[in-house]
Every structure is written in structure tokens, then in C-alpha cells.
Motif scaffolding. Structure first.
Motif, mmCIF file in Angstrom:
data_model
loop_
_atom_site.group_PDB
_atom_site.id
_atom_site.type_symbol
_atom_site.label_atom_id
_atom_site.label_comp_id
_atom_site.label_asym_id
_atom_site.label_seq_id
_atom_site.Cartn_x
_atom_site.Cartn_y
_atom_site.Cartn_z
ATOM 1 N N PRO A 199 0.853 -1.151 -0.037
ATOM 2 C CA PRO A 199 -0.018 -0.041 0.012
ATOM 3 C C PRO A 199 0.843 1.263 -0.087
ATOM 4 O O PRO A 199 1.919 1.323 0.591
ATOM 5 N N ASP A 200 0.310 2.483 -0.428
ATOM 6 C CA ASP A 200 1.128 3.761 -0.343
ATOM 7 C C ASP A 200 0.383 4.077 1.048
ATOM 8 O O ASP A 200 -0.612 4.422 1.069
ATOM 9 N N PHE A 201 1.141 4.005 1.892
ATOM 10 C CA PHE A 201 0.623 4.196 3.343
ATOM 11 C C PHE A 201 0.244 5.518 3.519
ATOM 12 O O PHE A 201 -0.498 5.895 4.491
ATOM 13 N N ALA A 202 1.070 6.527 3.049
ATOM 14 C CA ALA A 202 0.902 8.007 3.229
ATOM 15 C C ALA A 202 -0.620 8.356 2.725
ATOM 16 O O ALA A 202 -1.397 9.029 3.193
ATOM 17 N N ARG A 203 -0.988 7.588 1.459
ATOM 18 C CA ARG A 203 -2.144 8.102 0.965
ATOM 19 C C ARG A 203 -3.340 7.187 1.768
ATOM 20 O O ARG A 203 -4.504 7.793 2.119
ATOM 21 N N TYR A 204 -3.067 6.026 2.458
ATOM 22 C CA TYR A 204 -3.953 5.386 3.089
ATOM 23 C C TYR A 204 -4.368 6.247 4.309
ATOM 24 O O TYR A 204 -5.521 6.368 4.800
ATOM 25 N N ARG A 205 -3.177 6.720 4.902
ATOM 26 C CA ARG A 205 -3.464 7.699 6.086
ATOM 27 C C ARG A 205 -4.463 8.783 5.871
ATOM 28 O O ARG A 205 -5.255 9.292 6.848
ATOM 29 N N SER A 206 -4.210 9.596 4.783
ATOM 30 C CA SER A 206 -4.882 10.594 4.596
ATOM 31 C C SER A 206 -6.238 10.230 3.899
ATOM 32 O O SER A 206 -7.515 10.771 4.243
ATOM 33 N N ASP A 207 -6.205 9.381 2.939
ATOM 34 C CA ASP A 207 -7.593 8.877 2.302
ATOM 35 C C ASP A 207 -8.711 8.415 3.408
ATOM 36 O O ASP A 207 -10.076 8.418 3.184
ATOM 37 N N TYR A 208 -8.248 7.599 4.383
ATOM 38 C CA TYR A 208 -9.148 7.021 5.238
ATOM 39 C C TYR A 208 -8.919 7.658 6.697
ATOM 40 O O TYR A 208 -9.478 6.903 7.516
ATOM 41 N N ALA A 209 -8.610 8.724 6.746
ATOM 42 C CA ALA A 209 -8.378 9.532 8.048
ATOM 43 C C ALA A 209 -9.769 9.533 8.864
ATOM 44 O O ALA A 209 -9.752 9.389 10.058
ATOM 45 N N LEU A 210 -10.779 9.552 7.955
ATOM 46 C CA LEU A 210 -12.222 9.755 8.559
ATOM 47 C C LEU A 210 -12.931 8.444 8.990
ATOM 48 O O LEU A 210 -14.018 8.342 8.954
ATOM 49 N N ILE A 211 -12.167 7.355 8.821
ATOM 50 C CA ILE A 211 -12.895 5.993 8.687
ATOM 51 C C ILE A 211 -13.595 5.721 10.030
ATOM 52 O O ILE A 211 -14.308 5.189 10.052
ATOM 53 N N LYS A 212 -12.912 6.353 11.247
ATOM 54 C CA LYS A 212 -13.643 6.495 12.538
ATOM 55 C C LYS A 212 -14.649 7.131 12.682
ATOM 56 O O LYS A 212 -15.389 6.353 13.534
ATOM 57 N N ASN A 213 -15.122 7.740 11.782
ATOM 58 C CA ASN A 213 -16.469 8.671 11.733
ATOM 59 C C ASN A 213 -17.773 7.418 11.413
ATOM 60 O O ASN A 213 -18.950 7.857 11.475
ATOM 61 N N GLY A 214 -17.351 6.186 10.750
ATOM 62 C CA GLY A 214 -18.517 5.441 10.423
ATOM 63 C C GLY A 214 -18.996 5.669 9.144
ATOM 64 O O GLY A 214 -20.248 5.354 8.945
ATOM 65 N N LEU A 215 -18.467 6.437 8.279
ATOM 66 C CA LEU A 215 -18.929 6.857 6.997
ATOM 67 C C LEU A 215 -19.321 5.674 6.043
ATOM 68 O O LEU A 215 -18.806 4.614 6.128
ATOM 69 N N PRO A 216 -20.353 5.679 5.229
ATOM 70 C CA PRO A 216 -20.411 4.566 4.322
ATOM 71 C C PRO A 216 -19.090 4.423 3.391
ATOM 72 O O PRO A 216 -18.540 5.545 3.044
ATOM 73 N N GLN A 217 -18.907 2.932 3.369
ATOM 74 C CA GLN A 217 -17.685 2.921 2.300
ATOM 75 C C GLN A 217 -17.530 3.575 1.169
ATOM 76 O O GLN A 217 -16.294 3.966 0.711
#
Ligand SMILES: Cc1cc2nc3c(=O)[nH]c(=O)nc-3n(C[C@H](O)[C@H](O)[C@H](O)COP(=O)(O)OP(=O)(O)OC[C@H]3O[C@@H](n4cnc5c(N)ncnc54)[C@H](O)[C@@H]3O)c2cc1C
Length: 426
Positions: free
Chosen positions: A331-349
Motif C-alpha cells: 500500500p501507499d501508506f501515506a495515501r492510506y492515512r490521508s484517504d481513510y483518516a475519517l474512517i473512524k466516523n463510520g461513514l459509508p464505504q
């Protein structure tokens, strides 16, 4: 297991299904342990040229250098995806050995059966039989004091010999004494900075460059030492096995497994293995030797062996927090961290983008104490994903059996980062 979350979606591989390996450069695999050797073999069997390089001066220079290790599926008491994964891996290895008996023979694969000692009785199932201590003792040929589960078709093999046998293939070029210092993407190709180490003097020649389109990193405990892989959550754990002579006739008929293991060979037993987290030292120690002696006696109190080892083996395993391996595109980990930063908010996938990867770069490792069983299956999953065979594509029409994406949530290289992002607080 079904296809999992959006953040674990796999990209179209750099060499897609229909192109085979048209590139003039071979696939480069770094690491000649079980992971790298099985990847190279699976590629070579699909008629793909492989250049396999390793910093050591011999094949199986790291954790795979042991001369005896257990072959058995890992099981939990209750049904779980982890059970399914290890059973699939075990079945795959048995199937490979049936297909290629010369490999099984070269690996000294001995299906003597494994008795796993357990505190409380397990219900018998299709994969193992539950035994009382008396039944287990009968099977083992020696007195045992616990309940056990008996894996009749499990046993042990010599991992170092297996690696050597896998790499004797017309499509595989093995280069030893080649240390990869770093990897970089230059003009859409992977460029490895390598240093050749002289086998006799240990001296290093000036850094050279090696280029390829597809690069598989299978370099064990060093897997997260490159800038692209530094986010892979791996911890080193030192381990030592010892071989002890058995005076007279060998009584023990089964491999015995519990907190330790005892593998019976003709005139000796191999006992392992110590497990010391965050320790990368590779010298044999008296403390681990004594720990192995005690471990053997706690499993099989009546075992008769000379309590001074005739030999020993020590190496560092690459372990993960969930004790499952890491397999897939890096994975491009830097992009993962920015693209999925809001994953904790439970938004739809669907609100999140598809994941970003380093195209053409793959990682396989983190096998911990179970690589003999899991590395062959994982190598096959990775290679099938990179170069699906027509047969496999046809079978995928009807089922998701044996596809890397099937195991994504268990094996994906970004799973720890995703878990961390899910837990993060604002
Ligand atoms: C003491 C001990 C006992 C074990 N017993 C069992 C058992 O009974 N059953 C079981 O299933 N598993 C067992 N295991 C675990 C199993 O051996 C490992 O999971 C497996 O060998 C890991 O294989 P690998 O290819 O990932 O890593 P390794 O075998 O460590 O291979 C990595 C290779 O990469 C090379 N490398 C590293 N960095 C670089 C670089 N920068 N450039 C070039 N080359 C590089 C190294 O030289 C090495 O050869 C045991 C492990 C140990 C240590």
C-alpha cells in the motif's frame, strides 16, 4: 470468507491475467527463505522467469534455515476464519506434495502425525481426532499426561532442504551474497540498489543498480526496512531449537506439540522453540538450550534424551500482532492515512476512494512461528493473483475459492493501519 471492505480492494496487478510475463526482465524476488522460494517456484511453474536474490551466502539463510519444523494447521477451539485459513494452507501443502512427490522427498516430509496437547478436551472434527491422555499415550508410544488432538496426516519437514529443492528450476536464477539496500521507483520501473558481498572475505563491492517491473519482497524480519514498507507492523522474535541424542531405540512415534514441540527422528529429538520478542540476536544461548530441555520434559516427562544438545539453530522470526501473515501489493501508506483518516466516523464505504498502492511492488512475510505451513499457500495466493492461470480464472466464475481477495481482511498489508485509523480519536 467473502470479499471485504473497500480499503482492502486489490488493484489490477501490474502484469494482468492475459499478458503473462512479456517483459524482458524477470520478476525479482528478494529473500531465499520459505516465502521467497515458494513464490519463485510458483512463478517458475507458470513459466515466468525469476531472479531470486538473497544477502546470505546460502539458501535459507534466515528463519527457514532450520533442519526440522512442524507441519500442522494452527487451530482454535471454536470455528474461526483463522482456522479456515490455516486448514486451507495445510491442505494446499499436502496437495503440492502429492502433485510433486520429489519435493516432499527432498524436504524429508514425514507424516508421522502430530499430537497437540490441550488442557481441555476438544470436540473431534474432520481435521483432527480428540484423544484422552491414555489414547494419546498409545499413539505416541510413550506416556503423556494431557488430553490431545491428533492430526493424523501432519508431521514435520526440513525447511532448509525444501527451499533448496524449490529453487532448482530452469526458470529460476538464484544470486546469493546480494544485499538490497533500498528500492525506488524510477521511470515506472523498480530500481534496487544492491551490494554484492564477497563469500570469502565478506567485503562489499560498490553499490549497483538492478531494475525490474515486478518486485516481490520476501525478506523475512527485514521486510519493513524499506521506505515503502516501513509501516508494515512487524516485530522480531528470536527462536532457538536444539537437537538431542536419544540413547537406544526411539520410542516416540509422534511429533508432540504444546507450548514447545518435540520432533522425533531416528536417533534424536529436535526440540523447539524459544520465543523472545524484540530480540534480533542470533547466537545460540545456554538459557534457550535449558528452556528447550525443560520444555521437552514438560510435554513428555518420560522422554529419554541426553540433555546436552548435539546441535542447535537460532534465527529471528518476523511476527505480527494478530499472528497472521502479510501478503499482497504494498500500500501507499501515506495515501492510506490521508484517504481513510475519517474512517473512524463510520461513514459509508462508498464515500472513500479506492486504495492506492505502489504499482508492481508486493510483500509477503510476517509468518511468525507458522511459516512452514502458511508460506506455500500465501505464495500461491500471491502468484495466482499476479498471474492467474486460465484454469483458476474459470473456477473463479463459480466460486471465490483460493483467491487472495478472499482473505483480504486477514492478510492485507494495510490492515494494521486501518485498525489504527478506526481507533483514532479526534
Ligand atoms: C527457531 C525457529 C523454529 C521454527 N519452527 C517452526 C515450526 O516448527 N513450524 C513452522 O511452521 N514454522 C516454524 N518457524 C517459523 C518459520 O521458520 C518462519 O515462519 C519462516 O521460515 C519464515 O520464512 P521467510 O521466508 O518469511 O523468512 P526467512 O526464512 O527469514 O527468509 C528471509 C530471507 O531474506 C533475506 N534478506 C533479508 N533482508 C535482505 C536484503 N535486504 N537483501 C537481500 N536479502 C535479504 C535473508 O537473508 C533471508 O534468507 C520457526 C522459526 C524459528 C526461528
Amino acid at each position: 470468507m467473502s470479499i471485504s471492505a473497500r480499503w482492502f480492494a486489490l488493484p489490477e496487478p501490474a502484469h494482468s491475467a492475459h499478458t503473462s510475463n512479456n517483459s524482458s526482465t524477470p520478476v525479482v524476488v528478494v529473500g531465499a527463505g520459505l516465502a521467497g522460494a515458494h513464490c519463485a517456484y510458483e512463478l517458475a511453474q507458470r513459466n515466468i522467469k525469476v531472479l531470486l536474490i538473497d544477502a546470505g551466502q546460502s539458501i535459507a539463510n534466515g528463519a527457514s534455515g532450520n533442519d526440522a519444523g512442524i507441519v500442522k494447521p494452527y487451530v482454535t477451539r471454536d470455528p474461526s476464519h483463522i482456522n479456515q485459513f490455516y486448514q486451507s494452507a495445510f491442505n494446499f501443502l499436502l496437495h503440492r506434495f502429492e502433485q510433486y512427490p520429489a519435493l516432499a522427498q527432498a524436504a524429508q516430509f514425514n507424516q508421522c502425525g502430530v499430537l497437540q496437547l490441550v488442557e481441555h478436551a476438544y470436540p473431534t472434527n474432520a481435521n483432527y481426532e480428540s484423544c484422552t491422555a491414555a489414547d494419546a499415550s498409545k499413539l505416541a508410544g510413550i506416556n503423556l499426561t494431557s488430553h490431545a488432538i491428533h492430526f493424523a496426516n501432519a508431521g514435520w519437514l526440513n525447511p532448509a532442504s525444501l527451499c533448496n529443492a524449490l529453487l532448482v528450476h530452469k526458470n529460476i536464477d538464484v544470486q546469493l551474497g546480494v544485499n538490497v539496500k533500498n528500492v525506488e521507483k524510477i521511470n515506472s520501473r523498480w530500481c534496487l540498489s544492491i551490494v554484492n558481498i564477497n563469500a570469502t572475505t565478506g567485503s562489499q563491492r560498490a553499490t549497483e543498480q538492478l531494475e525490474c517491473d515486478t518486485l516481490i519482497l520476501a525478506n523475512g524480519e527485514q521486510l519493513n526496512r524499506f521506505s515503502q514498507t516501513s509501516d508494515l507492523a512487524l516485530t522480531a522474535a528470536r527462536g532457538q531449537t536444539n537437537r538431542f541424542a536419544v540413547p537406544g531405540k526411539q520410542k516416540l512415534k509422534k511429533v508432540i506439540n504444546g507450548k514447545h514441540y518435540v520432533i522425533p527422528t531416528q536417533n534424536s529429538v529436535v526440540v523447539g522453540a524459544s520465543f523472545i520478542r524484540d530480540d534480533e540476536t542470533k547466537q545460540l544461548t545456554d538459557a534457550d538450550h535449558d528452556h528447550n530441555v525443560q520444555g521437552a520434559l514438560s510435554l513428555v516427562p518420560e522422554l529419554s534424551f541426553t540433555q546436552i544438545a548435539t546441535s542447535g539453530f537460532c534465527a529471528t522470526r518476523a511476527t505480527t500482532l494478530d499472528r497472521l501473515p502479510i501478503v499482497g501489493p504494498v500500500p501507499d501508506f501515506a495515501r492510506y492515512r490521508s484517504d481513510y483518516a475519517l474512517i473512524k466516523n463510520g461513514l459509508p464505504q462508498e464515500r472513500f476512494p479506492l486504495p492506492s498502492y505502489h504499482r508492481g511492488l508486493y510483500a509477503i512475510g510476517g509468518f511468525g512461528s507458522r511459516g512452514i505451513v502458511s508460506a506455500p499457500y500465501c505464495a500461491n495466493l500471491l502468484v495466482d493473483y499476479l498471474h492467474p492461470s486460465p484454469l483458476q480464472e474459470a473456477s473463479e466464475m463459480g466460486s471465490d475459492d483460493s483467491h487472495l481477495s478472499q482473505w483480504s481482511s486477514l492478510l492485507h498489508p494495510a490492515r494494521f493501519v486501518i485498525r489504527e485509523l478506526k481507533r483514532a480519536t479526534n
